[in-house]
Structure formats: C-alpha cells, structure tokens
Design a protein around this motif. Structure first.
Motif, PDB file in Angstrom:
ATOM      1  N   ALA A  78      60.404 -40.414 -33.803  1.00 36.54           N
ATOM      2  CA  ALA A  78      60.368 -41.725 -33.149  1.00 36.54           C
ATOM      3  C   ALA A  78      59.352 -41.798 -32.014  1.00 36.54           C
ATOM      4  CB  ALA A  78      61.755 -42.074 -32.616  1.00 36.54           C
ATOM      5  N   PHE A  79      59.173 -40.683 -31.289  1.00 36.34           N
ATOM      6  CA  PHE A  79      58.246 -40.699 -30.141  1.00 36.34           C
ATOM      7  C   PHE A  79      57.799 -39.271 -29.865  1.00 36.34           C
ATOM      8  CE2 PHE A  79      56.907 -41.030 -25.712  1.00 36.34           C
ATOM      9  CZ  PHE A  79      56.325 -42.289 -25.648  1.00 36.34           C
ATOM     10  N   SER A  80      56.477 -39.064 -29.857  1.00 39.14           N
ATOM     11  CA  SER A  80      55.966 -37.708 -29.680  1.00 39.14           C
ATOM     12  C   SER A  80      55.643 -37.449 -28.209  1.00 39.14           C
ATOM     13  CB  SER A  80      54.707 -37.505 -30.524  1.00 39.14           C
ATOM     14  OG  SER A  80      53.599 -38.145 -29.919  1.00 39.14           O
ATOM     15  N   THR A  81      55.484 -36.167 -27.871  1.00 34.95           N
ATOM     16  CA  THR A  81      55.110 -35.811 -26.495  1.00 34.95           C
ATOM     17  C   THR A  81      53.718 -36.358 -26.165  1.00 34.95           C
ATOM     18  OG1 THR A  81      54.448 -33.654 -27.412  1.00 34.95           O
ATOM     19  CG2 THR A  81      56.545 -33.733 -26.239  1.00 34.95           C
ATOM     20  N   GLU A  82      52.959 -36.740 -27.190  1.00 31.93           N
ATOM     21  CA  GLU A  82      51.615 -37.291 -26.975  1.00 31.93           C
ATOM     22  C   GLU A  82      51.629 -38.826 -26.871  1.00 31.93           C
ATOM     23  OE1 GLU A  82      52.218 -34.761 -29.324  1.00 31.93           O
ATOM     24  OE2 GLU A  82      51.515 -33.417 -27.751  1.00 31.93           O
ATOM     25  N   ASN A  83      52.749 -39.445 -27.280  1.00 28.26           N
ATOM     26  CA  ASN A  83      52.785 -40.915 -27.285  1.00 28.26           C
ATOM     27  C   ASN A  83      52.808 -41.533 -25.882  1.00 28.26           C
ATOM     28  OD1 ASN A  83      54.701 -41.094 -30.371  1.00 28.26           O
ATOM     29  ND2 ASN A  83      52.525 -41.448 -30.070  1.00 28.26           N
ATOM     30  N   TRP A  84      52.986 -40.695 -24.844  1.00 26.84           N
ATOM     31  CA  TRP A  84      52.906 -41.206 -23.459  1.00 26.84           C
ATOM     32  C   TRP A  84      51.505 -41.690 -23.134  1.00 26.84           C
ATOM     33  CZ3 TRP A  84      57.500 -41.895 -21.299  1.00 26.84           C
ATOM     34  CH2 TRP A  84      58.558 -41.041 -21.663  1.00 26.84           C
ATOM     35  N   LYS A  85      50.524 -41.270 -23.943  1.00 27.10           N
ATOM     36  CA  LYS A  85      49.140 -41.701 -23.711  1.00 27.10           C
ATOM     37  C   LYS A  85      48.926 -43.174 -24.025  1.00 27.10           C
ATOM     38  CE  LYS A  85      47.208 -37.367 -25.454  1.00 27.10           C
ATOM     39  NZ  LYS A  85      46.778 -36.896 -26.783  1.00 27.10           N
ATOM     40  N   ARG A  86      49.883 -43.814 -24.662  1.00 28.16           N
ATOM     41  CA  ARG A  86      49.727 -45.223 -25.043  1.00 28.16           C
ATOM     42  C   ARG A  86      49.809 -46.126 -23.813  1.00 28.16           C
ATOM     43  NH1 ARG A  86      52.267 -46.058 -30.975  1.00 28.16           N
ATOM     44  NH2 ARG A  86      51.264 -44.234 -31.887  1.00 28.16           N
ATOM     45  N   GLY A  93      49.379 -43.682 -44.593  1.00 31.64           N
ATOM     46  CA  GLY A  93      48.119 -43.142 -45.092  1.00 31.64           C
ATOM     47  C   GLY A  93      47.528 -42.004 -44.275  1.00 31.64           C
ATOM     48  N   GLU A  94      48.053 -41.751 -43.080  1.00 31.95           N
ATOM     49  CA  GLU A  94      47.548 -40.611 -42.299  1.00 31.95           C
ATOM     50  C   GLU A  94      48.111 -39.343 -42.927  1.00 31.95           C
ATOM     51  OE1 GLU A  94      45.419 -41.515 -40.280  1.00 31.95           O
ATOM     52  OE2 GLU A  94      46.018 -43.540 -39.692  1.00 31.95           O
ATOM     53  N   GLU A  95      47.266 -38.298 -43.009  1.00 32.66           N
ATOM     54  CA  GLU A  95      47.733 -37.064 -43.637  1.00 32.66           C
ATOM     55  C   GLU A  95      47.611 -35.922 -42.639  1.00 32.66           C
ATOM     56  OE1 GLU A  95      45.930 -36.694 -47.522  1.00 32.66           O
ATOM     57  OE2 GLU A  95      46.849 -38.583 -48.188  1.00 32.66           O
ATOM     58  N   ARG A  96      48.453 -35.974 -41.608  1.00 31.33           N
ATOM     59  CA  ARG A  96      48.481 -34.894 -40.621  1.00 31.33           C
ATOM     60  C   ARG A  96      49.898 -34.752 -40.086  1.00 31.33           C
ATOM     61  NH1 ARG A  96      44.879 -38.732 -38.438  1.00 31.33           N
ATOM     62  NH2 ARG A  96      45.964 -40.249 -37.144  1.00 31.33           N
ATOM     63  N   VAL A  97      50.107 -33.655 -39.349  1.00 33.49           N
ATOM     64  CA  VAL A  97      51.456 -33.306 -38.900  1.00 33.49           C
ATOM     65  C   VAL A  97      51.776 -33.893 -37.524  1.00 33.49           C
ATOM     66  CG1 VAL A  97      52.931 -31.331 -38.310  1.00 33.49           C
ATOM     67  CG2 VAL A  97      51.470 -31.220 -40.312  1.00 33.49           C
ATOM     68  N   SER A  98      50.735 -34.130 -36.718  1.00 30.47           N
ATOM     69  CA  SER A  98      50.909 -34.714 -35.376  1.00 30.47           C
ATOM     70  C   SER A  98      52.049 -34.053 -34.587  1.00 30.47           C
ATOM     71  CB  SER A  98      51.123 -36.231 -35.470  1.00 30.47           C
ATOM     72  OG  SER A  98      50.018 -36.851 -36.086  1.00 30.47           O
ATOM     73  N   ASN A  99      52.080 -32.712 -34.638  1.00 32.83           N
ATOM     74  CA  ASN A  99      52.989 -31.947 -33.762  1.00 32.83           C
ATOM     75  C   ASN A  99      54.477 -32.104 -34.108  1.00 32.83           C
ATOM     76  OD1 ASN A  99      53.417 -30.125 -31.674  1.00 32.83           O
ATOM     77  ND2 ASN A  99      53.004 -31.575 -30.013  1.00 32.83           N
ATOM     78  N   PHE A 100      54.769 -32.428 -35.365  1.00 33.02           N
ATOM     79  CA  PHE A 100      56.166 -32.603 -35.807  1.00 33.02           C
ATOM     80  C   PHE A 100      56.690 -31.291 -36.397  1.00 33.02           C
ATOM     81  CE2 PHE A 100      59.130 -34.965 -38.948  1.00 33.02           C
ATOM     82  CZ  PHE A 100      60.098 -35.192 -37.988  1.00 33.02           C
ATOM     83  N   LEU A 101      57.839 -30.831 -36.000  1.00 35.41           N
ATOM     84  CA  LEU A 101      58.568 -29.710 -36.604  1.00 35.41           C
ATOM     85  C   LEU A 101      57.664 -28.565 -37.093  1.00 35.41           C
ATOM     86  CD1 LEU A 101      61.155 -31.817 -38.690  1.00 35.41           C
ATOM     87  CD2 LEU A 101      61.501 -30.801 -36.438  1.00 35.41           C
TER      88      LEU A 101
END
Ligand code: IPE
Ligand code: IPE
Ligand code: MG
Length: 235
Positions: free
Chosen positions: A64-72, A186-194
């Motif tokens: 739902a919200f990543s440690t990087e989403n604070w950059k928004r 359509g994005e094909e990356r992990v974005s720091n998930f699990l």
C-alpha cells in the motif's frame, strides 16, 4: 491446492502478494486528481480480498505504501495517510464479518500515533479469525525490514544467525513466503517489496491498472502460475 474454478482445474497458490500500481495513471486518464485513483484502489482491495478467499487463496498481501513513497508531494502523502486511517477504522466490521485476520507490516515508527492505534486495535480484534490472512504493507521496504530485523537481533544480544533466525525477526515471521507476486500497471520491477520472502516466488505482470483489476484478472494470474514448473534450483 488444486481447485475447479469456472470449469477449469487450477493450482491455486496459498499466498498471493500484490504490488498494486497504477492508481495515479488511472485517475489522470479520467481527468481526475491522482488521489481519486487511490480511493478507487482501496475499494478494489476489498473486493479482491473476497475473490481471493473464494478462489482458495489463504494469504493475501498488498503493498500500500513504500518507504520511498514519502518522496511524493506532501498533499498526496497526507491524503494517503488519511485514507489508510479511515480504511483501518471503517473496514473493521467488514474484516470481522468476513472472518479475516489482518496484519500490518512495515516500519510503524514512521506512521502517526492515530494510525498506530488503529493498527493495534485491528490486529488485536482480528487475531482469532480463521478466514483470509490479509496483510497490508504500509511504510514498508524490503531493505528496511531486513535492517530493522538485524538491529533487533543485535539488541537481543545475538552474535550469529542462520536463515531461520533472521526470518523469525522479519515483519512476516508468522506468514509463509508468497508463491505468486502480481504487479499491475505494466511496470516490471520489485520496488523494494518482500525482498527476502520472494527468493523463489513466481512473478506475474499485467498492464491492467490497479483500480481496473477484477476477479477475472486474478484468475488470469492464477492460471499463469498454474502452468509454471517450479524447480527451486533442482531439475
Ligand atoms: C500505486 O499507484 C499506489 C501507491 C504507490 C500508493 P501509484 O500512485 O503509484 O500510481 P501510478 O504508478 O503513479 O500510476
Ligand atoms: C510501488 O509502487 C509501491 C506500492 C505499490 C505501494 P511505486 O509506484 O511507488 O513504485 P515505482 O516508483 O514505480 O518503482
Ligand atoms: Mg506507481
């Protein structure tokens, strides 16, 4: 688990994890504010929980919200935090009626006192439920989770670890690794998930934006999973 779904025998994964992406693009395409996509996305989570359970999935984990989403932009972050708070409070009755066990993973120290209170309440009230194990990753980062685990091991005076010991300090200590990871938009990356838990997960990518994701898209992912041959390093 083999299960007959709409006339088709499928191998249903025990644990499905979803990177719910594309809320912003969905809203922008409709000439709406990005946050409208987040509201619609939250509604989709609810229906997918029901669909997942009816298909025979026992664990569903959503990012739902990543440690990087604070950059928004700050306005988007605060709308998301407000949405999470409302979601945790308003859906409690539904979670209880549907017998769902809810867990939150991620760094809670970065979330407000109000949200922390809602999390504690929800986890406590749903702890005895025996239906879908529903986990929400909130202020979650795979690297951050491993670093927090290591720091807690050190604080406990541990000087040497094996895989099982480190695993038992992760936020996901109580839940099995995901068999299948789905990413929408359509994005094909992990974005720091699990990062630790997906060592042998199957990945499924779809161009469908999260607010448009339906039961039939979930079945497409399960069908793709069903057709794969998992070897775990063997032959
Ligand atoms: C996913 O949708 C939800 C969160 C990351 C909170 P996005 O907000 O990333 O939507 P896009 O990727 O910008 O379309
Ligand atoms: C990943 O989506 C995080 C969530 C779905 C919560 P992002 O939209 O933040 O990922 P990037 O920035 O495209 O990698
Ligand atoms: Mg995105």
């Amino acid at each position: 688990m083999e299960k007959m779904i709409d006339g088709e025998l499928l191998n249903v994964p025990e644990h499905v994890a979803i990177i719910m992406d594309g809320n912003g693009r969905w809203a922008t395409r409709q000439g709406k504010k990005r946050t409208a996509g987040h509201y619609r996305g939250a509604e989709v989570v609810e229906t997918i929980c029901e669909d997942a359970w009816n298909l025979g999935i026992k664990y569903l984990t959503v990012y739902a919200f990543s440690t990087e989403n604070w950059k928004r932009p700050q306005a988007e972050v605060s709308t998301l935090m407000h949405l999470f708070y409302r979601y945790l409070v308003d859906y409690l009755d539904k979670f209880m009626k549907q017998n769902m066990r809810v867990r939150i993973i991620g760094d809670r120290s970065g979330l407000s006192a109000k949200i922390n209170e809602a999390i504690t309440n929800l986890e406590k009230k749903s702890a005895g439920n025996t239906g879908l194990n529903f986990t929400i990753a909130m202020n979650y980062g795979g690297r951050d989770e491993i670093v927090r685990a290591v720091n807690r091991l050190l604080a406990d005076g541990v000087t040497s670890v094996d895989e099982a010991a480190l695993q038992s300090y992760l936020d996901t200590a109580e839940i099995p690794d995901p068999n299948l990871v789905i990413r929408t938009s359509g994005e094909e990356r992990v974005s720091n998930f699990l990062l630790w838990q997906t060592a042998y997960s199957e990945f499924y990518f779809t161009p469908v934006l999260w607010p448009d994701f339906t039961r039939s898209d979930l079945i497409d992912a399960v069908r793709a999973y069903s057709s794969r041959n998992r070897r775990y390093g063997g032959i």
